[in-house]
Design a protein around this motif. Structure first.
Motif, PDB file in Angstrom:
ATOM      1  N   ASN A   1      34.744  40.990  42.012  1.00 26.92           N
ATOM      2  CA  ASN A   1      34.916  40.673  43.435  1.00 26.92           C
ATOM      3  C   ASN A   1      35.495  39.274  43.621  1.00 26.92           C
ATOM      4  O   ASN A   1      36.394  39.062  44.448  1.00 26.92           O
ATOM      5  CB  ASN A   1      33.572  40.754  44.166  1.00 26.92           C
ATOM      6  CG  ASN A   1      33.049  42.170  44.297  1.00 26.92           C
ATOM      7  OD1 ASN A   1      33.762  43.136  44.011  1.00 26.92           O
ATOM      8  ND2 ASN A   1      31.794  42.301  44.702  1.00 26.92           N
ATOM      9  N   THR A   2      34.960  38.324  42.856  1.00 28.45           N
ATOM     10  CA  THR A   2      35.424  36.939  42.977  1.00 28.45           C
ATOM     11  C   THR A   2      36.891  36.819  42.600  1.00 28.45           C
ATOM     12  O   THR A   2      37.685  36.185  43.311  1.00 28.45           O
ATOM     13  CB  THR A   2      34.577  36.008  42.093  1.00 28.45           C
ATOM     14  OG1 THR A   2      33.192  36.144  42.464  1.00 28.45           O
ATOM     15  CG2 THR A   2      35.002  34.556  42.268  1.00 28.45           C
TER      16      THR A   2
ATOM     17  N   SER B   1      31.757  44.359  40.868  1.00 29.57           N
ATOM     18  CA  SER B   1      30.973  43.401  40.088  1.00 29.57           C
ATOM     19  C   SER B   1      31.134  41.996  40.674  1.00 29.57           C
ATOM     20  O   SER B   1      32.071  41.728  41.434  1.00 29.57           O
ATOM     21  CB  SER B   1      31.426  43.387  38.624  1.00 29.57           C
ATOM     22  OG  SER B   1      32.720  42.819  38.509  1.00 29.57           O
ATOM     23  N   TYR B   2      30.233  41.101  40.306  1.00 27.64           N
ATOM     24  CA  TYR B   2      30.297  39.742  40.839  1.00 27.64           C
ATOM     25  C   TYR B   2      31.630  39.080  40.501  1.00 27.64           C
ATOM     26  O   TYR B   2      32.328  38.576  41.396  1.00 27.64           O
ATOM     27  CB  TYR B   2      29.143  38.890  40.283  1.00 27.64           C
ATOM     28  CG  TYR B   2      29.204  37.454  40.770  1.00 27.64           C
ATOM     29  CD1 TYR B   2      28.608  37.086  41.975  1.00 27.64           C
ATOM     30  CD2 TYR B   2      29.894  36.469  40.055  1.00 27.64           C
ATOM     31  CE1 TYR B   2      28.685  35.786  42.452  1.00 27.64           C
ATOM     32  CE2 TYR B   2      29.969  35.160  40.522  1.00 27.64           C
ATOM     33  CZ  TYR B   2      29.365  34.823  41.710  1.00 27.64           C
ATOM     34  OH  TYR B   2      29.455  33.528  42.176  1.00 27.64           O
ATOM     35  N   TRP B   3      31.991  39.077  39.199  1.00 32.12           N
ATOM     36  CA  TRP B   3      33.222  38.392  38.795  1.00 32.12           C
ATOM     37  C   TRP B   3      34.467  39.164  39.211  1.00 32.12           C
ATOM     38  O   TRP B   3      35.501  38.574  39.504  1.00 32.12           O
ATOM     39  CB  TRP B   3      33.216  38.134  37.290  1.00 32.12           C
ATOM     40  CG  TRP B   3      32.186  37.116  36.904  1.00 32.12           C
ATOM     41  CD1 TRP B   3      31.039  37.324  36.192  1.00 32.12           C
ATOM     42  CD2 TRP B   3      32.187  35.718  37.261  1.00 32.12           C
ATOM     43  NE1 TRP B   3      30.328  36.150  36.070  1.00 32.12           N
ATOM     44  CE2 TRP B   3      31.009  35.153  36.718  1.00 32.12           C
ATOM     45  CE3 TRP B   3      33.056  34.901  37.980  1.00 32.12           C
ATOM     46  CZ2 TRP B   3      30.686  33.802  36.863  1.00 32.12           C
ATOM     47  CZ3 TRP B   3      32.739  33.567  38.138  1.00 32.12           C
ATOM     48  CH2 TRP B   3      31.575  33.027  37.587  1.00 32.12           C
TER      49      TRP B   3
ATOM     50  N   GLY C   1      31.179  37.471  45.465  1.00 33.00           N
ATOM     51  CA  GLY C   1      30.727  38.307  44.357  1.00 33.00           C
ATOM     52  C   GLY C   1      29.410  38.986  44.642  1.00 33.00           C
ATOM     53  O   GLY C   1      29.132  40.088  44.142  1.00 33.00           O
TER      54      GLY C   1
ATOM     55  N   TYR D   1      31.738  44.814  49.044  1.00 40.29           N
ATOM     56  CA  TYR D   1      32.868  43.870  49.087  1.00 40.29           C
ATOM     57  C   TYR D   1      34.128  44.513  49.654  1.00 40.29           C
ATOM     58  O   TYR D   1      34.805  43.928  50.494  1.00 40.29           O
ATOM     59  CB  TYR D   1      33.145  43.321  47.686  1.00 40.29           C
ATOM     60  CG  TYR D   1      34.456  42.578  47.591  1.00 40.29           C
ATOM     61  CD1 TYR D   1      34.586  41.289  48.099  1.00 40.29           C
ATOM     62  CD2 TYR D   1      35.579  43.178  47.016  1.00 40.29           C
ATOM     63  CE1 TYR D   1      35.788  40.619  48.035  1.00 40.29           C
ATOM     64  CE2 TYR D   1      36.783  42.511  46.943  1.00 40.29           C
ATOM     65  CZ  TYR D   1      36.892  41.235  47.453  1.00 40.29           C
ATOM     66  OH  TYR D   1      38.087  40.568  47.389  1.00 40.29           O
TER      67      TYR D   1
END
Length: 238
Positions: free
Chosen positions: A116-117, A112-114, A19, A25
């Motif tokens: 990407n995760t 975004s972090y979430w 993330g 990413y």
């Protein structure tokens, strides 16, 4: 940017790292690492276990469900020709679902972090480590979640007696899809059809990753114009 300076440590669990890549990413995840053993996702052994699935678990778990669904339609009076037709229709509908999932969900753009995760856990890892033999088929828990909306779709499209056979055919289509996917990554095809499927899928992984979303068939790539052209493949190779 901070996201561009972030470096992923492949020796540590990746789910909490990817993330932080932010806009970088997409480029990172589409630079494949070809090895049979994949990285660790989670620090938790239990969560890590849930991400690992042997290929033979797919037919062992889901073919009995297919048989049970078809038997439901038999008990409710569906004739054999009707059941065969419904199952075939269900399998055909699955090819469209397979294409849409792969194109619009598995290849969604995110930074975004979430986002990407989530993308990494759903499909991004497969492009980063395409030969990881324990993460090539859907984990049973994910398949069970997917079955819920598909069962409701079958109930909308068919009568109560016909819906189980339609759903069973779709589920059978999924089983064929996942086994085909594993086969294309780890086997040496000997027929013209399977050789073509493998070439097409490996092109998607290693040459043109925004084309060729069909795994069991190129039908919907042809219909929606996402089949790589020979000119594009040659340009990518050069």
């Amino acid at each position: 940017m901070a996201s561009q300076r972030f470096s992923v440590d492949l020796d540590k669990p990746l789910a909490s790292q990817v993330g932080h890549l932010g806009e970088a990413y997409d480029e990172w995840v589409h630079q494949p690492i070809v090895s049979k053993e994949g990285p660790r996702f989670f620090q938790s052994n239990f969560l890590e276990f849930l991400t690992l699935t042997v290929w033979w678990a797919v037919p062992v778990i889901w073919l009995p469900v297919v048989a049970w669904c078809i038997s439901m339609s038999v008990r409710m009076g569906c004739s054999l020709p009707a059941i065969v037709s419904l199952a075939a229709l269900g399998a055909f509908i699955w090819t469209f679902i397979e294409y849409c999932l792969h194109r619009f969900v598995f290849h969604m753009k995110t930074k975004s972090y979430w986002g990407n995760t989530a993308h990494y856990l759903i499909h991004g890892y497969h492009h980063k480590h395409p030969m990881d033999h324990l993460r090539l088929v859907f984990p049973p828990g994910l398949t069970a979640i997917m079955c819920y909306p598909l069962w409701n779709l079958a109930k909308v499209l068919a009568t109560p007696a016909a819906a189980p056979a339609l759903f069973g055919g779709g589920l059978l289509g999924y089983v064929v899809y996942d086994l085909t996917h594993y086969y294309l990554h780890h086997a040496n095809p000997t027929t013209a059809v399977t050789k073509h499927l493998k070439k097409s899928h490996l092109n998607h992984h290693f040459r043109i990753q925004d084309k060729g979303f069909g795994v069991t068939s190129s039908l919907w790539d042809i219909v929606f114009g996402t089949l790589p052209t020979k000119k594009a493949l040659k340009r990518e190779q050069d």
